[in-house]
Design an enzyme around this catalytic site. Sequence first.
Site, mmCIF file in Angstrom:
data_model
loop_
_atom_site.group_PDB
_atom_site.id
_atom_site.type_symbol
_atom_site.label_atom_id
_atom_site.label_comp_id
_atom_site.label_asym_id
_atom_site.label_seq_id
_atom_site.Cartn_x
_atom_site.Cartn_y
_atom_site.Cartn_z
ATOM 1 N N ALA A 63 32.439 42.034 38.214
ATOM 2 C CA ALA A 63 32.661 42.325 37.116
ATOM 3 C C ALA A 63 33.817 41.454 36.504
ATOM 4 O O ALA A 63 34.548 40.812 36.907
ATOM 5 C CB ALA A 63 33.086 44.070 36.520
ATOM 6 N N ASP A 64 33.471 41.041 35.140
ATOM 7 C CA ASP A 64 34.554 40.187 34.199
ATOM 8 C C ASP A 64 34.676 41.027 33.003
ATOM 9 O O ASP A 64 33.643 41.039 32.152
ATOM 10 C CB ASP A 64 34.069 39.105 34.190
ATOM 11 C CG ASP A 64 35.426 37.872 33.738
ATOM 12 O OD1 ASP A 64 36.293 37.556 34.776
ATOM 13 O OD2 ASP A 64 35.591 37.688 32.569
ATOM 14 N N THR A 65 36.049 40.908 32.636
ATOM 15 C CA THR A 65 36.189 41.504 31.199
ATOM 16 C C THR A 65 36.820 40.741 30.231
ATOM 17 O O THR A 65 37.948 39.792 30.747
ATOM 18 C CB THR A 65 37.196 42.728 31.447
ATOM 19 O OG1 THR A 65 36.652 43.685 32.242
ATOM 20 C CG2 THR A 65 37.745 43.489 29.996
#
Length: 191
Positions: A63-65
């Site tokens: 994931a990447d935010t």
Amino acid sequence: MKIILASKSPRRIELLKLLKIDFEVIPSNIDENISEKDPKLLAEKLSYLKAMSIKKDGVVLAADTVVTLDKEIFGKPRDYKDAFRMLKSLSGKWHTVITGVTIKFKDEVITFSEKTNVKFKNLSKELIEFYINTAKPFDKAGGYGIQELGSVLVEKIEGDYFNVVGLPISKVWDILWDRGMIDASKGEINK
């Protein structure tokens, strides 16, 4: 079969623990400086690159935010000054938190993103300084962590709270469940 979490983020580790499934942490080591102006595509591309960088067999979750305000994308602040600038920019305004997620199965790769809108209170200079000095938010997109002291900065939230923390666990669960990956009797991932 274990899930491999391609992240060293303590927040993602804690969120995945909430699902009561077995996983191991193998942080990805990619260059996150890619040229992409669309925040949704940026988050999705980074999550995809992270997942694909893990070569071990298993179900890989990455994931990447990012945080976006108007057309500016906020990643992790470089330093105190950058964190202050980010929080000052977000003060009193709605912004969007986007988490891109990639789940790599043996024969399938799923990439999606989740958006959550967050409105900050009007933040005084003193509150911003206190927050940065106390919370040390240099490993968090947008320079804040909603699950910690950063909660005092927030006036309203529209959407998935866990997405703002760093992983939309309900959607992750649904994908694993729908593919028969969860053994309900054992609380673990099926082979």
